[in-house]
Design an enzyme around this catalytic site. Sequence first.
Site, PDB file in Angstrom:
ATOM      1  N   GLU A  79     -10.200   6.021   8.871  1.00  0.00           N
ATOM      2  CA  GLU A  79     -11.022   7.090   9.472  1.00  0.00           C
ATOM      3  C   GLU A  79     -10.189   8.147  10.211  1.00  0.00           C
ATOM      4  O   GLU A  79     -10.727   9.166  10.652  1.00  0.00           O
ATOM      5  CB  GLU A  79     -12.032   6.480  10.464  1.00  0.00           C
ATOM      6  CG  GLU A  79     -13.246   5.842   9.818  1.00  0.00           C
ATOM      7  CD  GLU A  79     -12.950   4.501   9.155  1.00  0.00           C
ATOM      8  OE1 GLU A  79     -12.074   3.776   9.652  1.00  0.00           O
ATOM      9  OE2 GLU A  79     -13.584   4.199   8.118  1.00  0.00           O
ATOM     10  N   PHE A 139       2.306  10.352  11.980  1.00  0.00           N
ATOM     11  CA  PHE A 139       1.909   9.066  11.387  1.00  0.00           C
ATOM     12  C   PHE A 139       2.521   7.925  12.198  1.00  0.00           C
ATOM     13  O   PHE A 139       3.575   7.392  11.857  1.00  0.00           O
ATOM     14  CB  PHE A 139       2.387   9.038   9.925  1.00  0.00           C
ATOM     15  CG  PHE A 139       1.929   7.831   9.149  1.00  0.00           C
ATOM     16  CD1 PHE A 139       0.588   7.599   8.909  1.00  0.00           C
ATOM     17  CD2 PHE A 139       2.853   6.930   8.635  1.00  0.00           C
ATOM     18  CE1 PHE A 139       0.160   6.496   8.179  1.00  0.00           C
ATOM     19  CE2 PHE A 139       2.446   5.817   7.903  1.00  0.00           C
ATOM     20  CZ  PHE A 139       1.093   5.604   7.677  1.00  0.00           C
ATOM     21  N   PHE A 179      -9.230  -1.188  14.954  1.00  0.00           N
ATOM     22  CA  PHE A 179      -8.850  -2.339  14.133  1.00  0.00           C
ATOM     23  C   PHE A 179      -7.455  -2.786  14.609  1.00  0.00           C
ATOM     24  O   PHE A 179      -6.587  -1.956  14.844  1.00  0.00           O
ATOM     25  CB  PHE A 179      -8.788  -1.915  12.660  1.00  0.00           C
ATOM     26  CG  PHE A 179      -9.015  -3.033  11.676  1.00  0.00           C
ATOM     27  CD1 PHE A 179     -10.241  -3.213  11.064  1.00  0.00           C
ATOM     28  CD2 PHE A 179      -7.981  -3.906  11.365  1.00  0.00           C
ATOM     29  CE1 PHE A 179     -10.444  -4.237  10.153  1.00  0.00           C
ATOM     30  CE2 PHE A 179      -8.167  -4.936  10.463  1.00  0.00           C
ATOM     31  CZ  PHE A 179      -9.395  -5.106   9.849  1.00  0.00           C
ATOM     32  N   ALA A 237      -7.763   2.764  10.506  1.00  0.00           N
ATOM     33  CA  ALA A 237      -6.807   3.794  10.085  1.00  0.00           C
ATOM     34  C   ALA A 237      -7.396   4.708   9.003  1.00  0.00           C
ATOM     35  O   ALA A 237      -7.058   5.895   8.936  1.00  0.00           O
ATOM     36  CB  ALA A 237      -5.530   3.129   9.567  1.00  0.00           C
ATOM     37  N   HIS A 276      -6.789  -4.680  -0.238  1.00  0.00           N
ATOM     38  CA  HIS A 276      -7.388  -3.767   0.748  1.00  0.00           C
ATOM     39  C   HIS A 276      -6.324  -3.010   1.541  1.00  0.00           C
ATOM     40  O   HIS A 276      -6.441  -1.804   1.777  1.00  0.00           O
ATOM     41  CB  HIS A 276      -8.280  -4.586   1.697  1.00  0.00           C
ATOM     42  CG  HIS A 276      -9.204  -3.747   2.524  1.00  0.00           C
ATOM     43  ND1 HIS A 276     -10.242  -3.025   1.976  1.00  0.00           N
ATOM     44  CD2 HIS A 276      -9.249  -3.501   3.861  1.00  0.00           C
ATOM     45  CE1 HIS A 276     -10.880  -2.383   2.929  1.00  0.00           C
ATOM     46  NE2 HIS A 276     -10.288  -2.650   4.089  1.00  0.00           N
ATOM     47  N   GLY A 305      -4.539 -10.930   2.245  1.00  0.00           N
ATOM     48  CA  GLY A 305      -4.401 -11.561   0.935  1.00  0.00           C
ATOM     49  C   GLY A 305      -5.011 -10.756  -0.203  1.00  0.00           C
ATOM     50  O   GLY A 305      -4.987 -11.191  -1.355  1.00  0.00           O
TER      51      GLY A 305
HETATM   52  N1  INI Z   1      -7.979  -0.760   9.328  1.00  0.00           N
HETATM   53  C1  INI Z   1      -6.831  -0.745  10.060  1.00  0.00           C
HETATM   54  O1  INI Z   1      -6.636   0.168  10.873  1.00  0.00           O
HETATM   55  N2  INI Z   1      -5.911  -1.710   9.858  1.00  0.00           N
HETATM   56  C2  INI Z   1      -6.077  -2.725   8.964  1.00  0.00           C
HETATM   57  O2  INI Z   1      -5.195  -3.605   8.856  1.00  0.00           O
HETATM   58  C3  INI Z   1      -7.262  -2.764   8.202  1.00  0.00           C
HETATM   59  N3  INI Z   1      -7.480  -3.815   7.228  1.00  0.00           N
HETATM   60  O3  INI Z   1      -6.543  -4.567   6.967  1.00  0.00           O
HETATM   61  O4  INI Z   1      -8.542  -3.954   6.693  1.00  0.00           O
HETATM   62  C4  INI Z   1      -8.222  -1.741   8.419  1.00  0.00           C
HETATM   63  N4  INI Z   1      -9.391  -1.726   7.738  1.00  0.00           N
HETATM   64  C5  INI Z   1     -10.521  -0.957   8.150  1.00  0.00           C
HETATM   65  C6  INI Z   1     -10.487   0.450   7.580  1.00  0.00           C
HETATM   66  O5  INI Z   1      -9.506   1.241   8.223  1.00  0.00           O
HETATM   67  C7  INI Z   1     -11.841   1.149   7.771  1.00  0.00           C
HETATM   68  O6  INI Z   1     -12.143   1.213   9.147  1.00  0.00           O
HETATM   69  C8  INI Z   1     -12.997   0.414   7.061  1.00  0.00           C
HETATM   70  O7  INI Z   1     -12.668   0.183   5.697  1.00  0.00           O
HETATM   71  C9  INI Z   1     -14.293   1.284   7.111  1.00  0.00           C
HETATM   72  O8  INI Z   1     -14.097   2.522   6.432  1.00  0.00           O
END
Ligand code: INI
Length: 151
Positions: free
Chosen positions: A59, A112, A23, A57, A87, A84
């Site tokens: 996971e 971290f 991500f 992050a 989450h 926004g």
């Molecule tokens: N994961 C990130 O590593 N950074 C982000 O900014 C982010 N946002 O904003 O949603 C993000 N979401 C995904 C999350 O880490 C999981 O992979 C997902 O929810 C599936 O469990």
Amino acid sequence: MVKMIAGNLEASKLKFCLVVSRFNEMISKGLVGGAEDCLKRHGVKDENVTIVWVPGAFEMPLIAQKLAKNYDAVICLGAVVRGGTPHFEYVASEAAKGIAQVSLQTGVPVIFGVLTTDSLEQALERSGVKSNKGFAAAQAAIEMANLGKEI
Ligand code: INI
């Protein structure tokens, strides 16, 4: 006399694993570059570095837990960028808590190196444009790996 102990930065015999979030991949790649640069400059051999990609992050803690026993330190790299909705708070806080928990449970330093920013611009600035949190995270990993052996 005061006894002072600080982890040194000699790393030629140490093994590291980078756990990296796909991500915000562009940011993550900048962080990986910084971490690799730091490890290399401190004498870490290529064959002693493994990079594992995870979806996000959130996971990171589970995969870091599975890997920890095979390395001197695990370095988690990624970026959680505020959107926004709430989450951001959930992902950032679970990643931070989980990583700290894995470190305490395994006794292996799990670093971290996850940016938590208000914007993509801030994340870019900290992943190579102005500074690189990946470099700092790798340096902390070397110091903590050595400190754990010294105390
Ligand atoms: N994961 C990130 O590593 N950074 C982000 O900014 C982010 N946002 O904003 O949603 C993000 N979401 C995904 C999350 O880490 C999981 O992979 C997902 O929810 C599936 O469990």
